[in-house]
Design a protein around this motif. Structure first.
Motif, PDB file in Angstrom:
ATOM      1  N   ALA A 190     -16.411 -20.076  26.836  1.00  0.00           N
ATOM      2  CA  ALA A 190     -15.184 -20.873  26.751  1.00  0.00           C
ATOM      3  C   ALA A 190     -15.115 -21.939  27.834  1.00  0.00           C
ATOM      4  N   ASN A 191     -15.957 -21.827  28.849  1.00  0.00           N
ATOM      5  CA  ASN A 191     -15.939 -22.772  29.961  1.00  0.00           C
ATOM      6  C   ASN A 191     -16.920 -23.911  29.673  1.00  0.00           C
ATOM      7  N   ALA A 192     -16.512 -24.801  28.777  1.00  0.00           N
ATOM      8  CA  ALA A 192     -17.388 -25.895  28.334  1.00  0.00           C
ATOM      9  C   ALA A 192     -17.792 -26.816  29.482  1.00  0.00           C
ATOM     10  N   VAL A 193     -16.887 -27.042  30.425  1.00  0.00           N
ATOM     11  CA  VAL A 193     -17.189 -27.918  31.560  1.00  0.00           C
ATOM     12  C   VAL A 193     -18.318 -27.324  32.399  1.00  0.00           C
ATOM     13  N   ALA A 194     -18.242 -26.012  32.654  1.00  0.00           N
ATOM     14  CA  ALA A 194     -19.269 -25.345  33.455  1.00  0.00           C
ATOM     15  C   ALA A 194     -20.607 -25.339  32.729  1.00  0.00           C
ATOM     16  N   ILE A 195     -20.595 -25.073  31.435  1.00  0.00           N
ATOM     17  CA  ILE A 195     -21.838 -25.052  30.656  1.00  0.00           C
ATOM     18  C   ILE A 195     -22.509 -26.425  30.701  1.00  0.00           C
ATOM     19  N   ASN A 196     -21.730 -27.487  30.540  1.00  0.00           N
ATOM     20  CA  ASN A 196     -22.279 -28.837  30.600  1.00  0.00           C
ATOM     21  C   ASN A 196     -22.835 -29.136  31.987  1.00  0.00           C
ATOM     22  N   PHE A 197     -22.134 -28.673  33.016  1.00  0.00           N
ATOM     23  CA  PHE A 197     -22.559 -28.887  34.402  1.00  0.00           C
ATOM     24  C   PHE A 197     -23.926 -28.252  34.645  1.00  0.00           C
ATOM     25  N   TYR A 198     -24.075 -26.988  34.267  1.00  0.00           N
ATOM     26  CA  TYR A 198     -25.334 -26.283  34.511  1.00  0.00           C
ATOM     27  C   TYR A 198     -26.468 -26.781  33.629  1.00  0.00           C
ATOM     28  N   ARG A 199     -26.190 -26.987  32.357  1.00  0.00           N
ATOM     29  CA  ARG A 199     -27.261 -27.301  31.420  1.00  0.00           C
ATOM     30  C   ARG A 199     -27.652 -28.783  31.442  1.00  0.00           C
ATOM     31  N   SER A 200     -26.681 -29.664  31.498  1.00  0.00           N
ATOM     32  CA  SER A 200     -26.983 -31.101  31.443  1.00  0.00           C
ATOM     33  C   SER A 200     -27.300 -31.692  32.814  1.00  0.00           C
ATOM     34  N   LYS A 201     -26.495 -31.348  33.805  1.00  0.00           N
ATOM     35  CA  LYS A 201     -26.672 -31.953  35.122  1.00  0.00           C
ATOM     36  C   LYS A 201     -27.717 -31.239  35.972  1.00  0.00           C
ATOM     37  N   LEU A 202     -27.794 -29.919  35.852  1.00  0.00           N
ATOM     38  CA  LEU A 202     -28.711 -29.147  36.708  1.00  0.00           C
ATOM     39  C   LEU A 202     -29.936 -28.625  35.971  1.00  0.00           C
ATOM     40  N   ARG A 203     -29.976 -28.813  34.660  1.00  0.00           N
ATOM     41  CA  ARG A 203     -31.133 -28.436  33.845  1.00  0.00           C
ATOM     42  C   ARG A 203     -31.413 -26.936  33.842  1.00  0.00           C
ATOM     43  N   TYR A 204     -30.368 -26.133  33.795  1.00  0.00           N
ATOM     44  CA  TYR A 204     -30.542 -24.688  33.611  1.00  0.00           C
ATOM     45  C   TYR A 204     -30.721 -24.411  32.120  1.00  0.00           C
ATOM     46  N   THR A 205     -31.424 -23.337  31.806  1.00  0.00           N
ATOM     47  CA  THR A 205     -31.659 -22.977  30.412  1.00  0.00           C
ATOM     48  C   THR A 205     -31.018 -21.625  30.100  1.00  0.00           C
ATOM     49  N   ILE A 206     -30.747 -21.404  28.821  1.00  0.00           N
ATOM     50  CA  ILE A 206     -30.259 -20.085  28.411  1.00  0.00           C
ATOM     51  C   ILE A 206     -31.416 -19.113  28.563  1.00  0.00           C
ATOM     52  N   SER A 207     -31.210 -18.066  29.334  1.00  0.00           N
ATOM     53  CA  SER A 207     -32.297 -17.147  29.663  1.00  0.00           C
ATOM     54  C   SER A 207     -32.664 -16.241  28.500  1.00  0.00           C
ATOM     55  N   SER A 208     -33.892 -15.768  28.517  1.00  0.00           N
ATOM     56  CA  SER A 208     -34.362 -14.817  27.512  1.00  0.00           C
ATOM     57  C   SER A 208     -33.631 -13.483  27.610  1.00  0.00           C
ATOM     58  N   ILE A 209     -32.935 -13.249  28.742  1.00  0.00           N
ATOM     59  CA  ILE A 209     -32.172 -12.000  28.885  1.00  0.00           C
ATOM     60  C   ILE A 209     -30.702 -12.182  28.499  1.00  0.00           C
ATOM     61  N   SER A 210     -30.335 -13.389  28.097  1.00  0.00           N
ATOM     62  CA  SER A 210     -28.962 -13.623  27.645  1.00  0.00           C
ATOM     63  C   SER A 210     -28.751 -12.944  26.289  1.00  0.00           C
ATOM     64  N   PRO A 211     -27.565 -12.408  26.037  1.00  0.00           N
ATOM     65  CA  PRO A 211     -27.310 -11.708  24.764  1.00  0.00           C
ATOM     66  C   PRO A 211     -27.720 -12.494  23.525  1.00  0.00           C
ATOM     67  N   SER A 212     -27.471 -13.795  23.518  1.00  0.00           N
ATOM     68  CA  SER A 212     -27.799 -14.600  22.337  1.00  0.00           C
ATOM     69  C   SER A 212     -29.294 -14.717  22.107  1.00  0.00           C
ATOM     70  N   ARG A 213     -30.103 -14.523  23.172  1.00  0.00           N
ATOM     71  CA  ARG A 213     -31.555 -14.562  23.040  1.00  0.00           C
ATOM     72  C   ARG A 213     -32.110 -13.172  22.714  1.00  0.00           C
ATOM     73  N   VAL A 214     -31.483 -12.143  23.282  1.00  0.00           N
ATOM     74  CA  VAL A 214     -31.937 -10.775  23.033  1.00  0.00           C
ATOM     75  C   VAL A 214     -31.693 -10.394  21.585  1.00  0.00           C
ATOM     76  N   ASP A 215     -30.493 -10.714  21.088  1.00  0.00           N
ATOM     77  CA  ASP A 215     -30.108 -10.382  19.716  1.00  0.00           C
ATOM     78  C   ASP A 215     -29.012 -11.355  19.298  1.00  0.00           C
ATOM     79  N   PRO A 216     -29.334 -12.338  18.472  1.00  0.00           N
ATOM     80  CA  PRO A 216     -28.353 -13.357  18.071  1.00  0.00           C
ATOM     81  C   PRO A 216     -27.053 -12.783  17.528  1.00  0.00           C
ATOM     82  N   LEU A 217     -27.137 -11.706  16.759  1.00  0.00           N
ATOM     83  CA  LEU A 217     -25.918 -11.098  16.215  1.00  0.00           C
ATOM     84  C   LEU A 217     -25.064 -10.513  17.332  1.00  0.00           C
ATOM     85  N   MET A 218     -25.714  -9.818  18.262  1.00  0.00           N
ATOM     86  CA  MET A 218     -24.989  -9.273  19.398  1.00  0.00           C
ATOM     87  C   MET A 218     -24.430 -10.403  20.259  1.00  0.00           C
ATOM     88  N   GLY A 219     -25.205 -11.484  20.360  1.00  0.00           N
ATOM     89  CA  GLY A 219     -24.770 -12.619  21.159  1.00  0.00           C
ATOM     90  C   GLY A 219     -23.481 -13.229  20.667  1.00  0.00           C
TER      91      GLY A 219
END
Length: 255
Positions: A190-219
């Motif tokens: 829900a924190n769209a500003v923070a997500i944009n900050f980390y992903r666009s400005k700092l080039r962080y990626t969604i990790s392989s251990i994130s729920p959406s990567r482990v299991d999309p349905l669970m994510g």
């Protein structure tokens, strides 16, 4: 008899290989544990980065100092609680009452490390009030030593001036100096500003251990993503490459 001898030889080789593998795993675990222990026992990581102890840009002048969760004064504890509530209550919505309790517990842990941001005094203000903080820890994720950012919180009047990026650059320097494989953090969807900050400005990626990567349905059921920036090949292969992991873990307060 020859067949039996060959089988016996193969079993002996296999046994030696397993023992060697176990020894390598144990040695690596010990080395990683020692890295975490050494990083966590450092009294102040800021001594290695003196230029980062002051920030004077975009009309903002602040200085920073380090701290630990088990040495917080009552006034600082109250400040952290108040700022978390102001910044995060709307983001968490109905979940906030539960999250607030977890965050209050985590913030005073002996493992918690802090960077405190103080506004520089001026002619009208002779004190140095707190205007933000970073709460981080050294831990293991998928057997990779990482610096995990639990919180980065700034007051509204110091946001949008480059301070957040400055602090995250410092965090990355601390992680590298401490031989961590990556910086990891959790952010609320829900924190769209923070997500944009980390992903666009700092080039962080969604990790392989994130729920959406482990299991999309669970994510889909989870309200957060785990982001990371890895510094070496092994950390990139394990924490950044998209794949199925057998497990994932995240403190409820990391966001």
């Amino acid at each position: 008899m020859e067949s039996s001898g060959v089988a016996s030889h193969c079993n002996n080789v296999s046994s030696r290989e397993k023992k060697t593998k176990r020894r390598e795993i144990l040695e690596k675990k010990k080395a990683n544990d020692e890295l975490i222990k050494a990083a966590s026992s450092e009294k102040s990581h800021l001594v290695y980065f003196q230029p980062f102890c002051h920030y004077n840009r975009n009309g903002l002048s602040v200085f920073i100092e380090s701290g630990s969760g088990d040495k917080l004064s009552s006034s600082v504890k109250q400040y952290i609680q108040n700022l978390l509530k102001v910044n995060m209550e709307v983001v968490f919505g109905p979940e906030w009452s539960t999250e607030e309790k977890v965050k209050c517990r985590d913030m005073v842990s002996s493992e918690a490390r802090y960077i405190f941001v103080h506004e520089a005094p001026n002619a009208t203000v002779d004190k140095s009030p707190l205007v933000g903080f970073v709460h981080f820890r050294f831990t293991l994720e998928e057997e990779i030593p990482v610096l995990y950012v639990y919180e980065i919180q700034l007051e509204s009047h110091v946001q949008g001036k480059g301070l957040g990026k400055f602090l995250m650059q410092l965090i990355e320097l601390i992680a590298r100096k401490s031989c961590m494989g990556a910086v990891v953090l959790t952010v609320q969807k829900a924190n769209a500003v923070a997500i944009n900050f980390y992903r666009s400005k700092l080039r962080y990626t969604i990790s392989s251990i994130s729920p959406s990567r482990v299991d999309p349905l669970m994510g889909l059921e989870k309200s957060y993503e785990i982001l990371c920036k890895a510094f070496d090949h092994e950390a990139k292969a394990i924490l950044e490459v998209i794949g199925i992991s057998k497990k994932y873990s995240t403190p409820e307060s990391r966001s």
